[in-house]
Design a protein around this motif. Structure first.
Motif, PDB file in Angstrom:
ATOM      1  N   GLY A 130     -44.029   8.231  13.804  1.00 13.60           N
ATOM      2  CA  GLY A 130     -43.645   6.925  13.823  1.00 13.60           C
ATOM      3  C   GLY A 130     -42.388   6.407  13.368  1.00 13.60           C
ATOM      4  N   ALA A 131     -41.710   7.407  12.618  1.00 14.69           N
ATOM      5  CA  ALA A 131     -40.142   7.237  11.906  1.00 14.69           C
ATOM      6  C   ALA A 131     -39.204   7.650  12.891  1.00 14.69           C
ATOM      7  CB  ALA A 131     -40.126   8.019  10.706  1.00 14.69           C
ATOM      8  N   ALA A 132     -39.503   7.983  14.112  1.00 13.94           N
ATOM      9  CA  ALA A 132     -38.676   8.331  15.142  1.00 13.94           C
ATOM     10  C   ALA A 132     -37.676   7.240  15.555  1.00 13.94           C
ATOM     11  CB  ALA A 132     -39.331   8.768  16.622  1.00 13.94           C
ATOM     12  N   TYR A 133     -36.461   7.476  15.698  1.00 17.70           N
ATOM     13  CA  TYR A 133     -35.366   6.439  16.254  1.00 17.70           C
ATOM     14  C   TYR A 133     -35.513   5.848  17.567  1.00 17.70           C
ATOM     15  CZ  TYR A 133     -33.324   8.728  12.086  1.00 17.70           C
ATOM     16  OH  TYR A 133     -32.999   9.567  10.810  1.00 17.70           O
ATOM     17  N   MET A 134     -35.351   4.601  17.731  1.00 17.91           N
ATOM     18  CA  MET A 134     -35.457   4.097  19.083  1.00 17.91           C
ATOM     19  C   MET A 134     -34.183   3.623  19.368  1.00 17.91           C
ATOM     20  SD  MET A 134     -38.563   3.789  20.239  1.00 17.91           S
ATOM     21  CE  MET A 134     -38.598   2.400  21.326  1.00 17.91           C
ATOM     22  N   ALA A 135     -33.845   3.606  20.604  1.00 16.98           N
ATOM     23  CA  ALA A 135     -32.179   3.134  21.053  1.00 16.98           C
ATOM     24  C   ALA A 135     -32.583   2.900  22.443  1.00 16.98           C
ATOM     25  CB  ALA A 135     -31.298   4.175  20.787  1.00 16.98           C
ATOM     26  N   LEU A 136     -31.352   2.039  22.998  1.00 16.64           N
ATOM     27  CA  LEU A 136     -31.259   1.764  24.386  1.00 16.64           C
ATOM     28  C   LEU A 136     -30.055   2.574  24.996  1.00 16.64           C
ATOM     29  CD1 LEU A 136     -32.551  -0.315  26.021  1.00 16.64           C
ATOM     30  CD2 LEU A 136     -30.684  -1.735  26.096  1.00 16.64           C
ATOM     31  N   GLY A 137     -30.251   3.340  26.174  1.00 16.78           N
ATOM     32  CA  GLY A 137     -29.436   3.915  26.607  1.00 16.78           C
ATOM     33  C   GLY A 137     -28.671   3.400  27.836  1.00 16.78           C
ATOM     34  N   ASP A 138     -27.347   3.241  27.554  1.00 18.75           N
ATOM     35  CA  ASP A 138     -26.499   2.397  28.954  1.00 18.75           C
ATOM     36  C   ASP A 138     -25.363   3.362  29.473  1.00 18.75           C
ATOM     37  OD1 ASP A 138     -25.178   0.687  30.492  1.00 18.75           O
ATOM     38  OD2 ASP A 138     -24.004  -0.460  28.737  1.00 18.75           O
ATOM     39  N   PRO A 139     -25.534   3.794  30.623  1.00 23.40           N
ATOM     40  CA  PRO A 139     -26.099   3.027  31.762  1.00 23.40           C
ATOM     41  C   PRO A 139     -27.828   3.380  31.945  1.00 23.40           C
ATOM     42  CG  PRO A 139     -24.982   4.619  32.889  1.00 23.40           C
ATOM     43  CD  PRO A 139     -24.587   4.396  31.438  1.00 23.40           C
ATOM     44  N   TYR A 198     -35.183  -5.429  18.343  1.00 19.44           N
ATOM     45  CA  TYR A 198     -33.752  -5.193  18.737  1.00 19.44           C
ATOM     46  C   TYR A 198     -33.564  -3.588  19.087  1.00 19.44           C
ATOM     47  CZ  TYR A 198     -33.602  -3.678  13.829  1.00 19.44           C
ATOM     48  OH  TYR A 198     -33.733  -3.073  12.401  1.00 19.44           O
ATOM     49  N   LEU A 199     -32.656  -3.349  19.613  1.00 10.58           N
ATOM     50  CA  LEU A 199     -32.476  -1.817  19.733  1.00 10.58           C
ATOM     51  C   LEU A 199     -30.890  -1.600  19.727  1.00 10.58           C
ATOM     52  CD1 LEU A 199     -34.975  -0.998  22.809  1.00 10.58           C
ATOM     53  CD2 LEU A 199     -34.914   0.010  20.206  1.00 10.58           C
ATOM     54  N   PRO A 200     -30.413  -0.448  18.974  1.00  8.71           N
ATOM     55  CA  PRO A 200     -29.135  -0.220  19.031  1.00  8.71           C
ATOM     56  C   PRO A 200     -28.679   0.387  20.722  1.00  8.71           C
ATOM     57  CG  PRO A 200     -30.108   1.425  17.998  1.00  8.71           C
ATOM     58  CD  PRO A 200     -31.215   0.110  18.175  1.00  8.71           C
ATOM     59  N   ILE A 201     -27.730   0.203  20.958  1.00 14.84           N
ATOM     60  CA  ILE A 201     -27.072   0.781  22.431  1.00 14.84           C
ATOM     61  C   ILE A 201     -26.243   1.883  22.234  1.00 14.84           C
ATOM     62  CG2 ILE A 201     -26.028   0.368  24.347  1.00 14.84           C
ATOM     63  CD1 ILE A 201     -26.596  -2.758  23.748  1.00 14.84           C
ATOM     64  N   ILE A 202     -26.742   3.134  22.940  1.00 14.77           N
ATOM     65  CA  ILE A 202     -25.718   4.352  23.030  1.00 14.77           C
ATOM     66  C   ILE A 202     -25.194   4.304  24.322  1.00 14.77           C
ATOM     67  CG2 ILE A 202     -25.961   6.722  22.635  1.00 14.77           C
ATOM     68  CD1 ILE A 202     -28.592   6.428  21.288  1.00 14.77           C
ATOM     69  N   ARG A 203     -24.017   4.376  24.209  1.00 13.73           N
ATOM     70  CA  ARG A 203     -23.084   4.929  25.500  1.00 13.73           C
ATOM     71  C   ARG A 203     -22.511   6.052  25.535  1.00 13.73           C
ATOM     72  NH1 ARG A 203     -19.499  -0.454  25.615  1.00 13.73           N
ATOM     73  NH2 ARG A 203     -19.906  -0.274  23.419  1.00 13.73           N
ATOM     74  N   PRO A 204     -22.675   6.971  26.586  1.00 17.62           N
ATOM     75  CA  PRO A 204     -21.820   8.263  26.636  1.00 17.62           C
ATOM     76  C   PRO A 204     -20.492   8.263  26.891  1.00 17.62           C
ATOM     77  CG  PRO A 204     -23.201   7.930  28.391  1.00 17.62           C
ATOM     78  CD  PRO A 204     -23.540   6.772  27.499  1.00 17.62           C
ATOM     79  N   THR A 205     -19.584   8.967  26.230  1.00 17.30           N
ATOM     80  CA  THR A 205     -18.126   8.540  26.497  1.00 17.30           C
ATOM     81  C   THR A 205     -17.483  10.195  26.493  1.00 17.30           C
ATOM     82  OG1 THR A 205     -17.717   8.596  24.108  1.00 17.30           O
ATOM     83  CG2 THR A 205     -17.844   6.495  25.294  1.00 17.30           C
ATOM     84  N   GLY A 206     -17.768  10.360  27.876  1.00 16.25           N
ATOM     85  CA  GLY A 206     -17.527  12.160  27.853  1.00 16.25           C
ATOM     86  C   GLY A 206     -18.410  12.889  27.108  1.00 16.25           C
ATOM     87  N   ASN A 207     -17.774  13.634  26.232  1.00 14.24           N
ATOM     88  CA  ASN A 207     -18.555  14.716  25.456  1.00 14.24           C
ATOM     89  C   ASN A 207     -18.975  14.090  23.936  1.00 14.24           C
ATOM     90  OD1 ASN A 207     -16.233  14.993  24.396  1.00 14.24           O
ATOM     91  ND2 ASN A 207     -16.191  16.955  24.214  1.00 14.24           N
ATOM     92  N   ALA A 208     -19.247  12.923  24.150  1.00 12.55           N
ATOM     93  CA  ALA A 208     -19.338  12.231  22.680  1.00 12.55           C
ATOM     94  C   ALA A 208     -20.197  10.795  22.986  1.00 12.55           C
ATOM     95  CB  ALA A 208     -18.235  11.727  22.065  1.00 12.55           C
ATOM     96  N   TYR A 209     -20.466  10.041  21.873  1.00 14.12           N
ATOM     97  CA  TYR A 209     -21.353   8.858  22.081  1.00 14.12           C
ATOM     98  C   TYR A 209     -20.484   7.610  21.519  1.00 14.12           C
ATOM     99  CZ  TYR A 209     -25.431  12.105  22.538  1.00 14.12           C
ATOM    100  OH  TYR A 209     -26.054  13.049  22.924  1.00 14.12           O
ATOM    101  N   GLU A 226     -31.364   9.069  30.775  1.00 12.46           N
ATOM    102  CA  GLU A 226     -31.144  10.542  31.064  1.00 12.46           C
ATOM    103  C   GLU A 226     -29.604  11.084  30.654  1.00 12.46           C
ATOM    104  OE1 GLU A 226     -32.225  13.454  34.673  1.00 12.46           O
ATOM    105  OE2 GLU A 226     -31.982  11.435  35.174  1.00 12.46           O
ATOM    106  N   GLU A 227     -28.675   9.928  30.979  1.00 13.48           N
ATOM    107  CA  GLU A 227     -27.082  10.155  31.036  1.00 13.48           C
ATOM    108  C   GLU A 227     -26.721  10.530  29.347  1.00 13.48           C
ATOM    109  OE1 GLU A 227     -24.486   8.151  33.071  1.00 13.48           O
ATOM    110  OE2 GLU A 227     -25.724   7.587  34.508  1.00 13.48           O
ATOM    111  N   VAL A 228     -27.733   9.767  28.440  1.00 20.24           N
ATOM    112  CA  VAL A 228     -27.437   9.704  27.030  1.00 20.24           C
ATOM    113  C   VAL A 228     -27.867  11.208  26.578  1.00 20.24           C
ATOM    114  CG1 VAL A 228     -28.144   9.059  24.983  1.00 20.24           C
ATOM    115  CG2 VAL A 228     -27.486   7.493  26.896  1.00 20.24           C
TER     116      VAL A 228
END
Length: 368
Positions: free
Chosen positions: A128-137, A191-202, A140-142
């Motif tokens: 239940g304490a797992a983190y939730m986030a929104l992946g952009d785009p 609400y959800l934080p947004i994660i965006r991949p930037t090459g080999n980082a977030y 799977e890419e995240v």
């Protein structure tokens, strides 16, 4: 004595007929570290589920990242996708270490539906304490990003959200149990934080706000910092103030916030937000000893009050309430649940915000 021996013999025979406990060694398991949910392009199979799995090693070599395997599948439900993915791997899927759920941006509306969250809440091995986030785009890419600093798959995301590694006011943390509560609770929006991949980082510096049915807006990085303070009570903060005469920044390490909602009959509804910040100077274009510190404190207070007002008015215009003002109002009034909620729906659109900010500078830093 003979009867005791007889019963023991019967018991041993019954136990011999029972199946084993089904325990599987660690080398026969895939540990799922992260789960991604995207929207597929198949109408009959709308869920595109991805699992980031760690491959166990006997030891971790310095400077090297453990390898991982990413498996995806399209299905009509999350359960079906997981069952079918078992035919693509040679080991048992173990979800006990799954600490983050990433939702693809195109799936943002569907995740608010009860049947989508149902699988995560019913599974005993999903924390239940797992983190939730929104992946952009997409989620799977995240999940497919492999950073150079990771010691095991998903480690960089875990360290970012639990603040054991980096500590940033831009990173908003949300948990599965809290997100589920916000989806169903009146007066408290998700609400959800947004994660965006930037090459080999977030890059994690924005947050998405929802009502009960869809994504309403993505806040800017500056708005996200204020949001993090109001919702998550994040303590470490920095204030940058710029005028025609001076530009300076304060590093705040202690913040206290409280509010009250005034609905007196002879006044329009007003939310009084009281904020107290204590910090020290971190950067300045001029010496802090040219004028009394109270001068710089007043400048900082004006800037912070304007930012709070801007964010609160924006959330009000979107008709979302992730801070929980509505829940607070209903909890402090006792006219019946439905009557309280109906009253709040009338009050919130015309609520005026009056932040009262007090900034205290305790030090000018090392430079005089």
């Amino acid at each position: 004595m003979k009867r005791t021996i007889l019963w023991m013999s019967v018991g041993m025979l019954l136990l011999a007929g029972l199946p084993g406990c089904g325990f599987k060694d660690i080398d026969r398991r895939f540990f799922v570290m992260a789960i991604g949910i995207d929207k597929s392009e198949k109408p009959d199979k709308p869920y595109h589920v991805s699992l980031k799995m760690a491959i166990p090693f006997s030891k971790i070599e310095p400077g090297k990242t453990n390898t991982y395997q990413l498996v995806s599948d399209d299905a009509s439900s999350i359960t079906e996708a997981i069952r079918h993915m078992k035919s693509k791997v040679d080991k048992e899927l173990d979800f006990s270490q799954a600490k983050i759920v990433v939702i693809g941006k195109q799936m943002s509306a569907e995740i608010l539906q009860k049947d989508t969250l149902d699988w995560f809440m019913r599974r005993r091995d999903i924390q239940g304490a797992a983190y939730m986030a929104l992946g952009d785009p997409s989620a799977e890419e995240v999940l497919n990003v492999k950073t150079d600093s990771e010691r095991f798959p998903g480690d960089s995301l875990f360290l970012s959200f639990d603040h054991d590694g980096t500590e940033s006011s831009y990173i908003v943390t949300e948990y599965l149990f809290d997100f589920h509560r916000r989806v169903t609770e009146k007066g408290l929006d998700p609400y959800l934080p947004i994660i965006r991949p930037t090459g080999n980082a977030y890059l994690i510096d924005q947050v998405a706000v929802f009502d009960k049915t869809k994504l309403k807006a993505v806040l800017s990085p500056e708005e996200t910092r204020i949001f993090n303070k109001l919702v998550a009570k994040y303590q470490k903060f920095d204030i940058e103030t710029k005028t025609d005469q001076i530009q300076f920044a304060l590093n705040v390490d202690k913040i206290k916030t409280n509010y009250n909602i005034d609905t007196s009959e002879d006044l329009a509804p007003v939310l009084h937000l009281n904020v107290r910040m204590i910090g020290q100077a971190e950067e300045s274009s001029k010496s802090f000893y040219e004028k009394p510190w109270s001068y710089y404190e007043r400048l900082a207070e004006q800037g912070v009050a304007a930012r709070y007002t801007h964010l609160l008015q924006k959330l009000q215009a979107l008709n979302v309430d992730p801070i929980g003002f509505g829940l607070h109002y209903c909890a402090t009034h006792h006219n019946g649940q439905q009557a309280e909620w109906t009253a709040w729906e009338t009050i919130y659109p015309k609520l005026a915000f009056k932040p009262n900010v007090r900034v205290e500078i305790k030090s000018s830093g090392g430079v005089k």
